[in-house]
Enzyme design. Structure first.
Site, PDB file in Angstrom:
ATOM      1  N   ARG A  78       0.856  -1.182   0.000  1.00 18.08           N
ATOM      2  CA  ARG A  78       0.000   0.000   0.000  1.00 18.08           C
ATOM      3  C   ARG A  78       0.893   1.233   0.000  1.00 18.08           C
ATOM      4  NH1 ARG A  78      -2.000   2.498   5.055  1.00 18.08           N
ATOM      5  NH2 ARG A  78      -2.808   4.413   4.185  1.00 18.08           N
ATOM      6  N   HIS A 122      -2.123  11.152   1.163  1.00 13.93           N
ATOM      7  CA  HIS A 122      -1.566  10.872   2.492  1.00 13.93           C
ATOM      8  C   HIS A 122      -0.900  12.164   2.979  1.00 13.93           C
ATOM      9  CE1 HIS A 122      -0.111   7.321   5.140  1.00 13.93           C
ATOM     10  NE2 HIS A 122       0.275   8.420   5.770  1.00 13.93           N
ATOM     11  N   GLU A 167      -6.414   8.423   6.583  1.00 17.14           N
ATOM     12  CA  GLU A 167      -6.676   9.152   7.829  1.00 17.14           C
ATOM     13  C   GLU A 167      -7.122  10.599   7.610  1.00 17.14           C
ATOM     14  OE1 GLU A 167      -3.258   8.672  10.373  1.00 17.14           O
ATOM     15  OE2 GLU A 167      -3.583   6.528  10.586  1.00 17.14           O
ATOM     16  N   ASN A 294      -6.607   1.754  10.568  1.00 19.52           N
ATOM     17  CA  ASN A 294      -5.242   1.927  11.076  1.00 19.52           C
ATOM     18  C   ASN A 294      -5.325   1.922  12.589  1.00 19.52           C
ATOM     19  OD1 ASN A 294      -4.546   2.309   8.436  1.00 19.52           O
ATOM     20  ND2 ASN A 294      -3.832   4.428   8.678  1.00 19.52           N
ATOM     21  N   TYR A 296      -3.094   1.908  16.237  1.00 17.28           N
ATOM     22  CA  TYR A 296      -1.837   1.985  16.988  1.00 17.28           C
ATOM     23  C   TYR A 296      -2.035   1.903  18.488  1.00 17.28           C
ATOM     24  CZ  TYR A 296       0.382   3.158  12.620  1.00 17.28           C
ATOM     25  OH  TYR A 296       0.857   3.087  11.329  1.00 17.28           O
ATOM     26  N   GLU A 354      -2.909  -0.324   8.615  1.00 15.30           N
ATOM     27  CA  GLU A 354      -1.671   0.085   9.293  1.00 15.30           C
ATOM     28  C   GLU A 354      -1.698  -0.431  10.716  1.00 15.30           C
ATOM     29  OE1 GLU A 354      -0.520   4.243   9.412  1.00 15.30           O
ATOM     30  OE2 GLU A 354      -0.954   4.470   7.260  1.00 15.30           O
TER      31      GLU A 354
HETATM   32  C1  FCB Z   1      -0.240   6.960  10.888  1.00 19.25           C
HETATM   33  C2  FCB Z   1       0.114   7.563   9.538  1.00 19.25           C
HETATM   34  C3  FCB Z   1       1.441   7.110   8.996  1.00 19.25           C
HETATM   35  C4  FCB Z   1       2.472   6.983  10.076  1.00 19.25           C
HETATM   36  C5  FCB Z   1       1.954   6.175  11.223  1.00 19.25           C
HETATM   37  C6  FCB Z   1       2.954   5.951  12.327  1.00 19.25           C
HETATM   38  O1  FCB Z   1      -1.133   7.778  11.550  1.00 19.25           O
HETATM   39  O2  FCB Z   1      -0.866   7.206   8.586  1.00 19.25           O
HETATM   40  O3  FCB Z   1       1.820   7.993   7.988  1.00 19.25           O
HETATM   41  O4  FCB Z   1       2.839   8.253  10.493  1.00 19.25           O
HETATM   42  O5  FCB Z   1       0.824   6.797  11.754  1.00 19.25           O
END
Ligand code: FCB
Length: 449
Positions: A78, A122, A167, A294, A296, A354
């Site tokens: 991607r 992006h 995002e 995505n 985290y 992500e």
């Molecule tokens: C996400 C972004 C990517 C990168 C990661 C760590 O929010 O999409 O570009 O910065 O975090």
């Protein structure tokens, strides 16, 4: 006792990256400036004054990088396309040399049987469009649809999966409210206008892509989503968490999956003109073949009237591991996926587009990179995705962020997210232990956990 967790037969394994973070070549072959070029060249925006002028030089080294993807065994990659490379002024003239780069990249991927997932945006808006107001200006959404047409006409004979945005919430909030990302504006109204126009541009671009595609395609979007937890069970904290959830998650999920907007339910809506969302906008926005998630971290919130808009403060609870950027909370991805299914019953595909962790990696005495923390992070998170699949959430794929260490926005080169270590001085690439681990997972379609 550990057991082998096996993924569905056609599960897609990949890695993600974005144009500005890897390409470099910021002013080559006719590329116009983007808001990130402007932002990094002004002082005080990025750790150590670093920038993505060269980044990891992927623009020139893409063949070597695709060879690495092949070596690891990726099914899919991607990447994002730089609008300013393709249309230096944002609208009007097309820069064929810029399009040629993506043409070569797509061919190289397909030569190695790696499916390209092309993302149109992006964060790197052409500066020329920011000069006309950027995303808070509704015209930008129409310009985006035109750009989508240009790229679709050139690449859709080979690219089947199209993501409009990465995002949009971060584009709007980090760029126009917090001012931590380009264009560095701090204005809450601008941020909410930007968010609506970004979503509208998704709908308009989806129309363009489908109208001009040269084969059946899927059109998706990628969202940053965090489960939001209250710090206590008091009504004040629970309400605070619910407000944060509305702004963070429902602000994008509701329009895209239900065709409704929570903005006017909410105090921020009162700041905005009713005419922001025009008749017909939400119907246009609500179209998806693929939802990219995505993930985290989670957000933990406490009632705090000092903070505007949400009257909530973020807190960092004790008890879990933290990385250089966030709390590590694997269960959050499971919670999120189950919630999406329960609250939205989406009929589109779902993929994790992500997930990853920054680790202060370095080469050991023998040239290896022993990034145990990343392996642990991946084992724990991917297992939670498997758990969601087991419970009936149709997750079709997983993309690791990122293939290589790269330019991490305002953090510069401080935070390394790659499965491949990059020496930023020499541009030498070295597969980390996590890369070897992930490669085995892809080969066997699962792992012992
Ligand atoms: C996400 C972004 C990517 C990168 C990661 C760590 O929010 O999409 O570009 O910065 O975090």
């Amino acid at each position: 006792m550990s057991k082998f967790i096996a993924f569905p037969k056609d599960f897609v394994w990949g890695c993600a990256a974005s144009a500005y973070q890897v390409e470099g070549a910021w002013n080559e072959d006719g590329k116009g400036p983007s808001i990130w070029d402007t932002f990094v060249h002004a002082p005080g925006h990025v750790v150590n004054g670093e920038n993505g002028d060269v980044a990891v030089d992927h623009y020139h080294r893409y063949k070597e990088d695709v060879a690495l993807m092949k070596e690891l065994g990726l099914d899919a990659y991607r990447f994002s396309i730089s609008w300013a490379r393709v249309m230096p002024g944002g609208t009007g003239g097309v820069n064929q040399a810029g399009l040629d780069f993506y043409d070569r990249l797509v061919d190289e991927l397909l030569k190695h049987k790696i499916e390209p997932y092309a993302c149109l945006f992006h964060y790197d808006l052409p500066q020329a469009l920011q000069d006309k107001g950027g995303w808070p200006n509704r015209d930008t959404a129409y310009a985006f649809a035109e750009y989508a047409r240009v790229v679709t006409e050139r690449l859709s004979d080979r690219v089947r999966i199209w993501m409009t945005h990465n995002e949009p919430w971060v584009t709007a909030m980090a760029g126009y409210f917090a001012g931590e990302h380009a264009p560095g504006i701090k204005d809450v109204k601008s941020a909410f206008k930007a968010l609506h126009h970004l979503l509208l541009s998704h709908g308009l671009a989806a129309e363009s892509i489908r109208a001009f595609a040269r084969q059946p395609v899927k059109v998706g979007i990628t969202l940053n989503l965090n489960p939001v937890h209250p710090t206590s069970q008091s009504k004040k904290d629970r309400d605070a968490a619910s407000r944060v959830d509305t702004v963070l998650n429902r602000a994008t999920l509701d329009p895209l999956l239900k065709g409704t907007s929570p903005i006017h339910e909410f105090s921020i809506g009162k700041l905005l003109s009713r005419s922001l969302i025009k008749p017909g906008d939400l119907e246009k926005i609500c179209t998806l073949d693929l939802l990219g998630v995505n993930y985290y971290t989670r957000t933990v919130a406490r009632y705090d009237p000092k903070f505007p808009v949400v009257a909530a403060a973020q807190i960092h609870p004790e008890g879990n591991e933290y990385s250089g950027m966030w709390e590590i909370y694997p269960e959050g991805i499971y919670e999120l996926l189950v919630r999406i299914k329960k609250d939205y019953q989406p009929i589109c595909d779902i993929m994790v587009t992500e997930n990853g962790v920054p680790v202060p990696d370095g080469l050991d005495f023998d040239g290896r990179v022993r990034d145990e923390r990343r392996i642990r992070y991946l084992r724990d998170h991917i297992a939670q995705i498997h758990r969601a699949i087991d419970e009936g959430v149709p997750v079709k794929g997983y993309f690791h962020w990122s293939l290589m260490d790269n330019f991490e926005w305002a953090h510069g080169y401080d935070q390394r997210f790659g499965l491949v270590y990059v020496d930023f001085k020499t541009q030498k690439r070295t597969i980390k232990d996590s890369g070897h681990w992930f490669s085995r997972v892809m080969q066997t379609n699962g792992y012992e956990y």
